[in-house]
Design a protein around this motif. Structure first.
Motif, PDB file in Angstrom:
ATOM      1  N   ARG A 103       0.822  -1.215   0.000  1.00  0.00           N
ATOM      2  CA  ARG A 103       0.000   0.000   0.000  1.00  0.00           C
ATOM      3  C   ARG A 103       0.855   1.264   0.000  1.00  0.00           C
ATOM      4  O   ARG A 103       0.326   2.382   0.034  1.00  0.00           O
ATOM      5  CB  ARG A 103      -0.909   0.027   1.234  1.00  0.00           C
ATOM      6  CG  ARG A 103      -2.044  -0.973   1.235  1.00  0.00           C
ATOM      7  CD  ARG A 103      -3.067  -0.633   2.321  1.00  0.00           C
ATOM      8  NE  ARG A 103      -3.595   0.714   2.164  1.00  0.00           N
ATOM      9  CZ  ARG A 103      -3.397   1.710   3.032  1.00  0.00           C
ATOM     10  NH1 ARG A 103      -2.632   1.528   4.088  1.00  0.00           N
ATOM     11  NH2 ARG A 103      -3.937   2.900   2.826  1.00  0.00           N
ATOM     12  N   ASP A 154       6.735   5.496 -11.151  1.00  0.00           N
ATOM     13  CA  ASP A 154       5.588   6.363 -11.402  1.00  0.00           C
ATOM     14  C   ASP A 154       6.039   7.815 -11.276  1.00  0.00           C
ATOM     15  O   ASP A 154       6.484   8.232 -10.205  1.00  0.00           O
ATOM     16  CB  ASP A 154       4.483   6.061 -10.389  1.00  0.00           C
ATOM     17  CG  ASP A 154       3.210   6.862 -10.663  1.00  0.00           C
ATOM     18  OD1 ASP A 154       3.250   7.764 -11.531  1.00  0.00           O
ATOM     19  OD2 ASP A 154       2.186   6.596 -10.010  1.00  0.00           O
ATOM     20  N   GLU A 178       0.391   3.875  -2.975  1.00  0.00           N
ATOM     21  CA  GLU A 178      -0.932   4.507  -2.885  1.00  0.00           C
ATOM     22  C   GLU A 178      -0.964   5.530  -1.748  1.00  0.00           C
ATOM     23  O   GLU A 178      -1.510   6.633  -1.890  1.00  0.00           O
ATOM     24  CB  GLU A 178      -1.992   3.431  -2.659  1.00  0.00           C
ATOM     25  CG  GLU A 178      -3.401   3.974  -2.473  1.00  0.00           C
ATOM     26  CD  GLU A 178      -4.390   2.898  -2.056  1.00  0.00           C
ATOM     27  OE1 GLU A 178      -5.512   3.268  -1.692  1.00  0.00           O
ATOM     28  OE2 GLU A 178      -4.029   1.708  -2.094  1.00  0.00           O
ATOM     29  N   ARG A 238       0.978   8.704  -2.750  1.00  0.00           N
ATOM     30  CA  ARG A 238       0.196   9.527  -3.683  1.00  0.00           C
ATOM     31  C   ARG A 238      -0.888  10.302  -2.946  1.00  0.00           C
ATOM     32  O   ARG A 238      -1.156  11.464  -3.253  1.00  0.00           O
ATOM     33  CB  ARG A 238      -0.422   8.647  -4.775  1.00  0.00           C
ATOM     34  CG  ARG A 238       0.504   8.312  -5.920  1.00  0.00           C
ATOM     35  CD  ARG A 238      -0.239   7.659  -7.070  1.00  0.00           C
ATOM     36  NE  ARG A 238      -0.654   6.304  -6.715  1.00  0.00           N
ATOM     37  CZ  ARG A 238       0.054   5.216  -6.958  1.00  0.00           C
ATOM     38  NH1 ARG A 238       1.231   5.334  -7.555  1.00  0.00           N
ATOM     39  NH2 ARG A 238      -0.387   4.022  -6.622  1.00  0.00           N
ATOM     40  N   THR A 239      -1.517   9.653  -1.978  1.00  0.00           N
ATOM     41  CA  THR A 239      -2.633  10.270  -1.258  1.00  0.00           C
ATOM     42  C   THR A 239      -2.163  11.342  -0.278  1.00  0.00           C
ATOM     43  O   THR A 239      -2.761  12.418  -0.192  1.00  0.00           O
ATOM     44  CB  THR A 239      -3.430   9.194  -0.491  1.00  0.00           C
ATOM     45  OG1 THR A 239      -3.879   8.200  -1.400  1.00  0.00           O
ATOM     46  CG2 THR A 239      -4.629   9.804   0.213  1.00  0.00           C
ATOM     47  N   THR A 276       5.152   9.761  -8.155  1.00  0.00           N
ATOM     48  CA  THR A 276       5.756   9.485  -6.847  1.00  0.00           C
ATOM     49  C   THR A 276       7.279   9.434  -6.887  1.00  0.00           C
ATOM     50  O   THR A 276       7.919   9.319  -5.839  1.00  0.00           O
ATOM     51  CB  THR A 276       5.239   8.140  -6.294  1.00  0.00           C
ATOM     52  OG1 THR A 276       5.518   7.098  -7.246  1.00  0.00           O
ATOM     53  CG2 THR A 276       3.747   8.184  -6.033  1.00  0.00           C
TER      54      THR A 276
END
Length: 512
Positions: free
Chosen positions: A41, A75, A44, A47-48, A78
């Protein structure tokens, strides 16, 4: 202070107790914290939460710290976040590996509150200092600035001025998007300047002409199997070698580097790359002589070779192509165009490699990759079955089990002799038939030794002359030690790309 936004850190550690302690220390130090014990995780969460820094353990089940780092770096959204590794591993080699992968710092367990907070403050203060514009003057500062930009996945414009002019490199998340000229980071008078651009709010576009209908957005080598994404870069300019190697590695290539033609030939024969990029002007063995030697070796003569020269002169182009080079480009060529030229050169391997991965239906023309190349594909992809080849009235069959040759027949010859005979084929058509190869054990000492010996014999035959003592005479008329030294000298001359000695006289024998 009321109303001030607290700096946020993401913590990734599968140990609940350790993670809880870290979060407690960071919160007490004035940081906002987001954490997870599930490394899958991590990307993710980053990014959040949009943190200023990621603190990540290395040893975790499933996805370790290096896996988390790769996911973040893959990515663009990130890749810009700095990562600090937190681990109980204290070995120096672990630290070296971590920094090579792109972490910005390293904290060893156990640690105190003061050590952890001081380390994070140092990292964040250094990044704040480096934001916006950074400059460096001289060979070392200019080179360090380029490495820093790539390691920290920064986005912006890098300008390097030196005696050979100005080079401008557009970077997105540490990757080269476009380049005009070669960054002369080895120049003691070089002056480097990096202007940061926030990738979230400003797009960085390459200075390419408008895309044609149906053209790909970027150059991709996904159609090539990993076994052929292997390249040798030969250049005496260390800064340019590292620059070019970085571009190729980010496109999935394994890169070997050599500083001159002599070292390049040794690596080419040892590693057997599927593409060679070489400079022209080098001390000792220059690019032209290196090309001549490559084209004179049966083992590597079919390898695509591309000249990259700092001097864009039509006479050099003509000489390079006349010697057998596949292409000739200036070092000022934009990176995207260079990658497209490489893609075109290696397209010859695409269909061959795709079928080789499955083993079924691999076929093609021998002259495209050469007989040694055909055998090497079968070996590297660990095929099991029968390779058949035909040329006019000739026929050859080579049987493989898990990539090892267990038997062969070429016309009236068998075993190793048949393999040696097939290596001499310069044309014809081949087809691989997967299946049971039948009984047999691997031929020769090893696959590589057998191919090397076959190519050496072939080159000796091609270069043999009537003058000079023959190998048979040396073996029969000299002491064993002298014969051994003659054999060693013969092989050394072949590896060095010099004149081939007389043939050894060991003829092919038909199987009884």
């Amino acid at each position: 202070m009321p109303g001030t936004k607290r700096r946020k850190i993401v913590v990734i550690d599968d140990d609940d107790e350790v993670r809880g302690l870290i979060c407690h220390i960071l919160a007490g130090g004035g940081y906002a914290v987001a954490d997870t014990g599930d490394p899958s995780r991590a990307a993710e969460l980053v990014r959040t939460e949009d943190p200023m820094l990621v603190l990540c353990d290395i040893s975790m089940p499933g996805l370790d710290g290096y896996g988390v780092l790769r996911e973040l770096q893959s990515d663009p959204a990130t890749a810009r976040y700095p990562v600090v590794f937190l681990t109980a591993q204290r070995e120096f080699t672990e630290r070296v590996q971590a920094f090579r992968y792109g972490v910005v710092d390293y904290v060893a367990k156990p640690f105190t509150r003061e050590i952890l907070l001081r380390k994070l403050e140092k990292v964040l203060a250094e990044r704040a200092r480096r934001s916006g514009m950074a400059e460096g003057q001289g060979a070392a500062p200019a080179s360090e600035l380029l490495e820093e930009v790539q390691r920290e996945s920064r986005s912006g414009l890098l300008t390097v001025e030196g005696v050979e002019g100005e080079a401008r490199v557009v970077m997105r998340a540490g990757e080269v998007v476009e380049s005009t000229g070669v960054p002369a980071t080895g120049d003691p008078t070089a002056r480097a300047r990096f202007e940061e651009i926030d990738a979230e709010h400003e797009d960085i576009a390459a200075h390419d002409p408008p895309r044609l209908p149906g053209a790909a957005a970027s150059v991709s080598f996904d159609e090539l199997p990993e076994v052929v994404r292997d390249v040798l870069v030969v250049d005496d300019n260390k800064a340019f070698r590292r620059f070019l190697a970085g571009v190729l590695v980010r496109h999935g290539f394994t890169v070997h580097e050599a500083a001159d033609g002599e070292e390049g030939l040794r690596l080419a024969l040892d590693r057997r790359p599927w593409l060679i990029l070489t400079d022209v002007r080098m001390p000792g063995v220059d690019g032209f002589e290196f090309c001549r030697r490559v084209r004179s070796h049966s083992l590597i003569r079919q390898t695509p070779l591309l000249f990259l020269s700092g001097w864009d002169d039509y006479k050099q182009r003509y000489q390079g192509l006349e010697l057998g080079a596949d292409d000739f480009l200036s070092k000022d060529t934009p990176i995207r165009e260079l990658l497209i030229r490489i893609q075109l050169l290696m397209r010859r391997y695409a269909d061959l490699g795709t079928r080789a991965r499955k083993g079924a239906g691999m076929e093609g023309q021998i002259e495209v990759v050469g007989a040694p190349g055909v055998l090497q594909v079968c070996h590297l992809t660990r095929l099991t079955g029968r390779l058949s080849a035909v040329d006019a009235g000739r026929r050859a069959d080579v049987r493989f089990r898990e990539g090892e040759i267990v038997d062969a027949q070429c016309e009236d010859m068998w075993g190793e002799d048949a393999v040696f005979a097939f290596l001499a084929w310069s044309q014809g058509r081949f087809h691989f038939h997967p299946g049971d190869p039948g009984e047999g054990v691997p031929l020769g000492e090893s696959f590589n030794q057998m191919i090397l010996e076959g190519c050496r014999r072939l080159d000796e035959k091609r270069g043999s002359t009537a003058s000079g003592p023959s190998w048979r005479a040396a073996r029969g008329g000299a002491p064993a030690g002298a014969a051994a030294r003659a054999a060693s000298s013969s092989r050394a001359a072949w590896w060095a790309g010099g004149p081939a000695p007389p043939p050894p006289g060991a003829g092919f024998r038909p199987r009884p």
